[in-house]
Write a protein that holds these residues in place. Structure first.
Motif, PDB file in Angstrom:
ATOM      1  N   ASP A   1       0.832  -1.205   0.000  1.00  0.00           N
ATOM      2  CA  ASP A   1       0.000   0.000   0.000  1.00  0.00           C
ATOM      3  C   ASP A   1       0.872   1.263   0.000  1.00  0.00           C
ATOM      4  O   ASP A   1       0.578   2.239  -0.688  1.00  0.00           O
ATOM      5  CB  ASP A   1      -0.915   0.010   1.226  1.00  0.00           C
ATOM      6  CG  ASP A   1      -1.910  -1.134   1.207  1.00  0.00           C
ATOM      7  OD1 ASP A   1      -2.143  -1.741   2.271  1.00  0.00           O
ATOM      8  OD2 ASP A   1      -2.428  -1.443   0.124  1.00  0.00           O
ATOM      9  N   THR A   2       1.946   1.222   0.785  1.00  0.00           N
ATOM     10  CA  THR A   2       2.862   2.365   0.817  1.00  0.00           C
ATOM     11  C   THR A   2       3.425   2.646  -0.577  1.00  0.00           C
ATOM     12  O   THR A   2       3.495   3.800  -1.014  1.00  0.00           O
ATOM     13  CB  THR A   2       4.019   2.103   1.811  1.00  0.00           C
ATOM     14  OG1 THR A   2       3.460   2.042   3.129  1.00  0.00           O
ATOM     15  CG2 THR A   2       5.062   3.212   1.770  1.00  0.00           C
ATOM     16  N   GLU A   3       3.771   1.573  -1.279  1.00  0.00           N
ATOM     17  CA  GLU A   3       4.286   1.760  -2.645  1.00  0.00           C
ATOM     18  C   GLU A   3       3.227   2.383  -3.542  1.00  0.00           C
ATOM     19  O   GLU A   3       3.524   3.231  -4.381  1.00  0.00           O
ATOM     20  CB  GLU A   3       4.749   0.409  -3.211  1.00  0.00           C
ATOM     21  CG  GLU A   3       6.090  -0.019  -2.609  1.00  0.00           C
ATOM     22  CD  GLU A   3       6.458  -1.456  -2.926  1.00  0.00           C
ATOM     23  OE1 GLU A   3       7.501  -1.902  -2.436  1.00  0.00           O
ATOM     24  OE2 GLU A   3       5.691  -2.131  -3.645  1.00  0.00           O
TER      25      GLU A   3
ATOM     26  N   PRO B   1       0.249  11.308  -6.498  1.00  0.00           N
ATOM     27  CA  PRO B   1       0.653  12.641  -6.031  1.00  0.00           C
ATOM     28  C   PRO B   1       0.064  12.970  -4.660  1.00  0.00           C
ATOM     29  O   PRO B   1      -0.938  12.375  -4.253  1.00  0.00           O
ATOM     30  CB  PRO B   1       0.079  13.577  -7.105  1.00  0.00           C
ATOM     31  CG  PRO B   1      -1.006  12.806  -7.752  1.00  0.00           C
ATOM     32  CD  PRO B   1      -0.635  11.360  -7.661  1.00  0.00           C
ATOM     33  N   GLU B   2       0.680  13.918  -3.989  1.00  0.00           N
ATOM     34  CA  GLU B   2       0.156  14.357  -2.700  1.00  0.00           C
ATOM     35  C   GLU B   2      -1.051  15.275  -2.898  1.00  0.00           C
ATOM     36  O   GLU B   2      -1.162  15.970  -3.906  1.00  0.00           O
ATOM     37  CB  GLU B   2       1.229  15.121  -1.916  1.00  0.00           C
ATOM     38  CG  GLU B   2       2.301  14.214  -1.330  1.00  0.00           C
ATOM     39  CD  GLU B   2       3.203  14.968  -0.365  1.00  0.00           C
ATOM     40  OE1 GLU B   2       3.485  14.427   0.702  1.00  0.00           O
ATOM     41  OE2 GLU B   2       3.598  16.110  -0.681  1.00  0.00           O
ATOM     42  N   THR B   3      -1.928  15.285  -1.916  1.00  0.00           N
ATOM     43  CA  THR B   3      -3.048  16.224  -1.904  1.00  0.00           C
ATOM     44  C   THR B   3      -2.577  17.560  -1.345  1.00  0.00           C
ATOM     45  O   THR B   3      -2.974  18.630  -1.805  1.00  0.00           O
ATOM     46  CB  THR B   3      -4.202  15.673  -1.028  1.00  0.00           C
ATOM     47  OG1 THR B   3      -4.528  14.358  -1.491  1.00  0.00           O
ATOM     48  CG2 THR B   3      -5.423  16.548  -1.098  1.00  0.00           C
TER      49      THR B   3
ATOM     50  N   TYR C   1      -0.788   9.865   5.838  1.00  0.00           N
ATOM     51  CA  TYR C   1       0.363  10.696   6.187  1.00  0.00           C
ATOM     52  C   TYR C   1       1.640   9.923   5.901  1.00  0.00           C
ATOM     53  O   TYR C   1       1.775   8.758   6.309  1.00  0.00           O
ATOM     54  CB  TYR C   1       0.307  11.093   7.667  1.00  0.00           C
ATOM     55  CG  TYR C   1      -0.885  11.956   7.985  1.00  0.00           C
ATOM     56  CD1 TYR C   1      -2.065  11.394   8.478  1.00  0.00           C
ATOM     57  CD2 TYR C   1      -0.868  13.325   7.760  1.00  0.00           C
ATOM     58  CE1 TYR C   1      -3.174  12.170   8.756  1.00  0.00           C
ATOM     59  CE2 TYR C   1      -1.975  14.114   8.034  1.00  0.00           C
ATOM     60  CZ  TYR C   1      -3.121  13.533   8.523  1.00  0.00           C
ATOM     61  OH  TYR C   1      -4.227  14.317   8.786  1.00  0.00           O
ATOM     62  N   ASN C   2       2.529  10.607   5.236  1.00  0.00           N
ATOM     63  CA  ASN C   2       3.856  10.044   4.977  1.00  0.00           C
ATOM     64  C   ASN C   2       3.773   8.667   4.308  1.00  0.00           C
ATOM     65  O   ASN C   2       4.643   7.829   4.500  1.00  0.00           O
ATOM     66  CB  ASN C   2       4.629   9.949   6.312  1.00  0.00           C
ATOM     67  CG  ASN C   2       6.118   9.841   6.093  1.00  0.00           C
ATOM     68  OD1 ASN C   2       6.652  10.372   5.115  1.00  0.00           O
ATOM     69  ND2 ASN C   2       6.797   9.137   6.979  1.00  0.00           N
TER      70      ASN C   2
ATOM     71  N   THR D   1      -5.712  -2.886  -2.093  1.00  0.00           N
ATOM     72  CA  THR D   1      -4.725  -1.994  -2.713  1.00  0.00           C
ATOM     73  C   THR D   1      -5.210  -1.531  -4.085  1.00  0.00           C
ATOM     74  O   THR D   1      -5.071  -0.360  -4.448  1.00  0.00           O
ATOM     75  CB  THR D   1      -3.372  -2.731  -2.855  1.00  0.00           C
ATOM     76  OG1 THR D   1      -3.015  -3.264  -1.578  1.00  0.00           O
ATOM     77  CG2 THR D   1      -2.280  -1.781  -3.318  1.00  0.00           C
ATOM     78  N   ALA D   2      -5.826  -2.472  -4.811  1.00  0.00           N
ATOM     79  CA  ALA D   2      -6.269  -2.133  -6.175  1.00  0.00           C
ATOM     80  C   ALA D   2      -7.390  -1.097  -6.188  1.00  0.00           C
ATOM     81  O   ALA D   2      -7.616  -0.442  -7.207  1.00  0.00           O
ATOM     82  CB  ALA D   2      -6.730  -3.399  -6.884  1.00  0.00           C
TER      83      ALA D   2
END
Lengths: 232, 68
Positions: A9-11, A17-19, A42-43, A80-81
């Motif tokens: 999930d982290t990958e 992109p970030e919000t 977060y992060n 994840t998908a």
């Protein structure tokens, strides 16, 4: 709830992109569900439910340290998908809309929902109003003329504000159906009736911000007064 | 679309608390084992479903309030 992401999930988060600086607002669903839920990430590793308890979770994170919270967080069990970003335009549009509603429709911008507030006793004078598209409201006991256990209303005062400022009750009270409200059921809770009052939280794509009143034990006999057409 | 639940299902839901004014959010298990989560029931009697879901109330095994 606060979760920690699996590596996969982290990958996935890192590929999006970030919000805003250091965070993403995403949607995802459980494998058994069809409905997506919203989260703030977060992060790319700590995931927080974006629901009405969000401010409470953020307080927890602030009180504790980020690594400690991460260490104690539950594993995230969403597909994840199914992960997708919530567009910033949608978030921004929502915020502007809410500000307008706060100003022109006299909505309350923040505050806890009724169930998150302490119980109080009714004063025996204040009226509660229950709005419904249905004439045969199942939560009113018409025989004993009372509100049944576990039912919600708003206050007469907030209902009057809704009417006065030509507000949309479906949005103000964050109702799940877009059917027109046709009936207003009036209840005057007895002094011994307990209630919890709070602010309607955003739900079903609606902003909420009206007043809600929850009667865990319903109201006493003969507290239901009358039914009126909505708006009259 | 919405479907009207059976009398016993309506009575069960009427005895359970609401999550907001006029509605409850429920998890449903069908007799074939299929589950439907976070479905809205209006006025403790009308189940809101997607067109494609086509549920017969007689096929419902259990209805429970959704507990997030």
């Amino acid at each position: 709830m606060i979760y920690k992401a699996y590596r996969s999930d982290t990958e996935k988060f890192l590929s999006l992109p970030e919000t805003g600086m250091g965070y993403q607002v995403i949607e995802a669903k459980r494998s058994s569900d069809t409905v997506k839920e919203k989260f703030v990430v977060y992060n790319a590793e700590l995931i927080v439910d974006l629901d009405n308890r969000f401010p409470e979770f953020i307080r927890q994170i602030k009180i504790s340290s980020f690594p400690k919270v991460l260490n104690e967080a539950k594993p995230w069990i969403f597909e994840t998908a199914s992960i997708s970003l919530v567009s910033k335009a949608i978030l921004l549009e929502r915020r502007i809309l809410s500000e307008n509603k706060e100003k022109y429709k006299h909505r309350y911008p923040d505050g806890k929902g009724a169930k998150d507030n302490p119980k109080e006793c009714a004063n025996g004078v204040e009226l509660s109003v229950r709005l419904s598209p249905y004439e045969n409201d199942r939560r009113i006991d018409f025989e004993k003329r009372k509100l049944k256990k576990g039912s919600y209303t708003t206050t007469e005062q907030d209902y009057k504000v809704c009417i006065k400022y030509n507000d949309d009750p479906v949005d103000r009270y964050a109702l799940p159906n877009d059917e027109a409200i046709k009936r207003a059921f009036y209840i005057r809770p007895d002094k011994k009736d307990e209630l919890q009052r709070g602010i309607v939280q955003p739900a079903f794509g609606h902003d909420g911000g009206g007043i809600e009143v929850f009667f865990e034990n319903g109201t006493s006999d003969n507290t239901y007064l009358k039914t009126e057409p909505y708006g009259e | 679309m919405k479907i009207k639940l059976l009398k016993k299902q309506i009575e069960l839901l009427t005895s359970l608390p609401e999550q907001g004014m006029g509605y409850q959010i429920v998890d449903i298990t069908l007799k074939n084992g299929r589950t439907l989560k976070e479905k809205v029931v209006l006025n403790s009697m009308y189940l809101q479903i997607d067109e494609k879901e086509k549920i017969d109330p007689n096929e419902i095994q259990t209805i429970k309030l959704h507990n997030k």
